[in-house]
Design a protein around this motif. Structure first.
Motif, PDB file in Angstrom:
ATOM      1  N   GLN A  31      -2.632   8.297 -20.903  1.00 25.94           N
ATOM      2  CA  GLN A  31      -2.512   6.609 -20.810  1.00 25.94           C
ATOM      3  C   GLN A  31      -1.933   6.058 -19.662  1.00 25.94           C
ATOM      4  N   THR A  32      -0.819   7.354 -19.225  1.00 31.67           N
ATOM      5  CA  THR A  32      -0.025   6.770 -17.901  1.00 31.67           C
ATOM      6  C   THR A  32      -0.920   6.950 -16.839  1.00 31.67           C
ATOM      7  N   ALA A  33      -2.005   7.656 -16.772  1.00 35.82           N
ATOM      8  CA  ALA A  33      -2.766   7.867 -15.583  1.00 35.82           C
ATOM      9  C   ALA A  33      -3.617   6.528 -15.605  1.00 35.82           C
ATOM     10  N   SER A  34      -4.105   6.383 -16.617  1.00 35.88           N
ATOM     11  CA  SER A  34      -5.014   4.922 -16.802  1.00 35.88           C
ATOM     12  C   SER A  34      -4.140   3.658 -16.004  1.00 35.88           C
ATOM     13  N   THR A  35      -2.862   3.469 -16.434  1.00 35.30           N
ATOM     14  CA  THR A  35      -2.200   2.583 -15.998  1.00 35.30           C
ATOM     15  C   THR A  35      -2.105   2.893 -14.312  1.00 35.30           C
ATOM     16  N   LEU A  64      -4.168   4.122 -12.427  1.00 34.70           N
ATOM     17  CA  LEU A  64      -5.208   3.978 -11.784  1.00 34.70           C
ATOM     18  C   LEU A  64      -5.606   2.518 -11.819  1.00 34.70           C
ATOM     19  N   ALA A  65      -5.272   1.720 -12.711  1.00 37.00           N
ATOM     20  CA  ALA A  65      -5.381   0.074 -12.469  1.00 37.00           C
ATOM     21  C   ALA A  65      -4.758  -0.250 -11.490  1.00 37.00           C
ATOM     22  N   LYS A  66      -3.482   0.199 -11.224  1.00 32.52           N
ATOM     23  CA  LYS A  66      -2.754  -0.507  -9.914  1.00 32.52           C
ATOM     24  C   LYS A  66      -3.765   0.180  -8.778  1.00 32.52           C
ATOM     25  N   LEU A  67      -4.012   1.312  -8.612  1.00 30.45           N
ATOM     26  CA  LEU A  67      -4.653   1.774  -7.351  1.00 30.45           C
ATOM     27  C   LEU A  67      -5.910   1.086  -7.285  1.00 30.45           C
ATOM     28  N   ILE A  85       0.902  -1.257  -0.119  1.00 32.53           N
ATOM     29  CA  ILE A  85      -0.093  -0.041   0.059  1.00 32.53           C
ATOM     30  C   ILE A  85       0.887   1.308   0.045  1.00 32.53           C
ATOM     31  N   ALA A  86       2.007   1.132   0.819  1.00 33.90           N
ATOM     32  CA  ALA A  86       2.827   2.244   0.860  1.00 33.90           C
ATOM     33  C   ALA A  86       3.422   2.708  -0.683  1.00 33.90           C
ATOM     34  N   ALA A  87       3.865   1.608  -1.190  1.00 30.21           N
ATOM     35  CA  ALA A  87       4.486   1.889  -2.391  1.00 30.21           C
ATOM     36  C   ALA A  87       3.446   2.367  -3.432  1.00 30.21           C
ATOM     37  N   LEU A  88       2.010   1.752  -3.466  1.00 30.44           N
ATOM     38  CA  LEU A  88       1.109   2.464  -4.251  1.00 30.44           C
ATOM     39  C   LEU A  88       1.033   4.022  -3.920  1.00 30.44           C
ATOM     40  N   ILE A  89       0.917   4.265  -2.751  1.00 27.18           N
ATOM     41  CA  ILE A  89       0.825   5.725  -2.556  1.00 27.18           C
ATOM     42  C   ILE A  89       2.140   6.645  -2.649  1.00 27.18           C
TER      43      ILE A  89
END
Length: 226
Positions: free
Chosen positions: A46-50, A52-55, A10-14
């Motif tokens: 496109q990068t934002a979509s990637t 968002l998929a991870k989040l 979770i920390a890595a995602l944020i």
């Protein structure tokens, strides 16, 4: 193998700067498109979509399709509470992004923290409720007193409906700019909604800023004296 929640994931995602900016933008409580979030993060759609998929996979955001567009929001109040707490810790330790000017001053005065009032006016309201014995903080919980329940009802909030929901009535949330608590929970959410319904304040479009009118500030000071 170690057992238990994987906080490192979770920390890595944020912790990614672009994702952190996107999550911060979603603290407005509004549903935003990938294009809008890309603008907040300074990246391509496109990068934002990637990201968002991870989040979404990590349980931090929820994405729903409506018409031709997909809109993302924070997954729940717990995520918003975590982010605001991290903002408070970052501010307290001196890790602040440089952003000066009227917008910054307005954000510090009054802003929405996912769905409740934050900033100077948010902590003012919290302090007023606490000093007057309308909310009470014990070792583990924040709660309305009987006098507080009467005040909330007289303010025009249907407390019975709130009590039937699973969400906690009162919760303190660390304010990143004031570095003190403001009121979250279903009562905090209802308080802000009521102020907007009364015409005391309005949310600025495409911003977390809550703008109080002069008469709204006067009414606020009357209802939440210190």
């Amino acid at each position: 193998m170690k057992e238990g929640p994987d906080i490192a994931h979770i920390a890595a995602l944020i912790g990614d700067p672009a994702r952190a900016n996107m999550l911060t933008a979603l603290m407005s409580g509004k549903a935003l498109t990938a294009t809008e979030l890309a603008g907040e993060a300074g990246i391509s759609a496109q990068t934002a979509s990637t990201h968002l998929a991870k989040l979404s996979e990590g349980g931090l955001v929820v994405t729903r399709k409506q018409g031709r567009h997909k809109y993302s929001t924070l997954a729940n109040d717990g995520v918003a509470h975590l982010l605001e707490s991290l903002m408070g810790i970052a501010a307290k330790s001196g890790h602040l992004r440089t952003r000066t000017g009227p917008k910054d001053a307005a954000l510090r005065k009054a802003r929405v923290c996912y769905n409740h009032l934050a900033g100077d006016m948010g902590t003012h309201m919290y302090d007023s409720l606490m000093q007057r014995g309308l909310i009470l903080h014990d070792e583990t919980d924040l709660s309305l007193t009987q006098t507080g329940a009467t005040f909330v009802s007289e303010f025009g909030i249907d407390l019975d409906t709130l009590q039937r929901n699973r969400a906690p009535l009162c919760r303190d949330c660390l304010d990143w700019s004031e570095r003190r608590a403001h009121l979250a929970g279903s009562v905090g959410r209802a308080m802000l909604s009521r102020m907007i319904d009364l015409g005391w304040a309005r949310r600025l479009e495409n911003s977390r800023v809550i703008r109080f009118s002069s008469s709204g500030e006067a009414a606020f000071a009357k209802h939440f004296p210190l």
